[in-house]
Enzyme design. Sequence first.
Site, PDB file in Angstrom:
ATOM      1  CD  GLU A   1      -2.685  -1.212   2.570  1.00  0.00           C
ATOM      2  OE1 GLU A   1      -3.930  -1.307   2.538  1.00  0.00           O
ATOM      3  OE2 GLU A   1      -2.039  -1.193   3.631  1.00  0.00           O
TER       4      GLU A   1
ATOM      5  CG  MET B   1      -8.472  -4.120   9.769  1.00  0.00           C
ATOM      6  SD  MET B   1      -7.677  -5.743   9.643  1.00  0.00           S
ATOM      7  CE  MET B   1      -7.346  -6.096  11.349  1.00  0.00           C
ATOM      8  CD  GLU B   2      -4.676  -0.741   9.064  1.00  0.00           C
ATOM      9  OE1 GLU B   2      -5.370  -0.397   8.064  1.00  0.00           O
ATOM     10  OE2 GLU B   2      -4.425  -1.923   9.322  1.00  0.00           O
TER      11      GLU B   2
ATOM     12  CG  ASP C   1     -12.334  -7.393   0.961  1.00  0.00           C
ATOM     13  OD1 ASP C   1     -11.181  -6.957   1.079  1.00  0.00           O
ATOM     14  OD2 ASP C   1     -13.211  -7.236   1.823  1.00  0.00           O
TER      15      ASP C   1
HETATM   16  N1  ADE Z   1      -9.040  -4.334   4.374  1.00  0.00           N
HETATM   17  C1  ADE Z   1      -9.390  -4.814   3.166  1.00  0.00           C
HETATM   18  N2  ADE Z   1     -10.488  -5.563   3.242  1.00  0.00           N
HETATM   19  C2  ADE Z   1     -10.848  -5.582   4.543  1.00  0.00           C
HETATM   20  C3  ADE Z   1     -11.896  -6.215   5.248  1.00  0.00           C
HETATM   21  N3  ADE Z   1     -12.789  -6.975   4.631  1.00  0.00           N
HETATM   22  N4  ADE Z   1     -11.953  -6.014   6.590  1.00  0.00           N
HETATM   23  C4  ADE Z   1     -11.049  -5.251   7.212  1.00  0.00           C
HETATM   24  N5  ADE Z   1     -10.036  -4.651   6.594  1.00  0.00           N
HETATM   25  C5  ADE Z   1      -9.942  -4.807   5.260  1.00  0.00           C
END
Ligand code: ADE
Length: 235
Positions: free
Chosen positions: A18, A179-180, A203
């Site tokens: 990234e 997540m950040e 996703d």
């Molecule tokens: N980063 C990319 N896809 C994610 C997901 N499904 N959950 C948490 N962080 C992600």
Amino acid sequence: MQNKEIKTLGIIAAMQIEIDGIKERIENPETVTVSGVDFVCGTIGEKKIIAAKCGIGKVFAALCAQTMILRFAPDCIINTGVAGGLNDNLRILDVVVATDVVQHDMDTSHIGDPVGLISGINIINIPCDRFVAALLAESVSAVGIRCLRGTVATGDQFVCTEEKRQYIKNTFNASACEMEGGAIGQVCYVNEVPFGIIRAISDGGDDSASMDYPTFAAKAAENSVKAVLRFIESC
Ligand code: ADE
């Protein structure tokens, strides 16, 4: 924040895929390592850039953002990377630019708070800088990538079930999960540093997420980097 106020820009991503596309473009790079984080400092065009890979999750993200602020005093911090798409209009590889961030795993509701409330600052949604968010969104469109603006939800969890996806989407009216961003946002908020979050969709955060993520993460990360490089040219 106003146009042309950004002289020093901090850029944080969780993973190498990234941030490498940014680090590669930094002229005269020098690496300063603090608390185990490599901060790559240099310039891109007229801007001073500090780029760092923070690692995955809220604690590493907060550690990196706070260290970056104390050591390098950036005028603004951008968090770039990938995310799970929660808005049904999003397709994989589209980009979400955050209007604000929430922490979907912050929950003191059993002692009377609303879900997501961050005690101490007493808000759920932490607003991104409006100028930064607007210019990020313009930059995404300018490089020909579909862009949606909305709430980004952060938690220490890879979201990969339809049930969890629906919970986060419906509880916080969120467009993407990662997540950040919420941790970086909280650190920037308390330090009064303007920030922006840009995430490309790897996703859907659903039952297929565990399969889609490895297939699309690298390409999605590239889309987010492309837009950030354009942002640097125009800010
Ligand atoms: N980063 C990319 N896809 C994610 C997901 N499904 N959950 C948490 N962080 C992600």
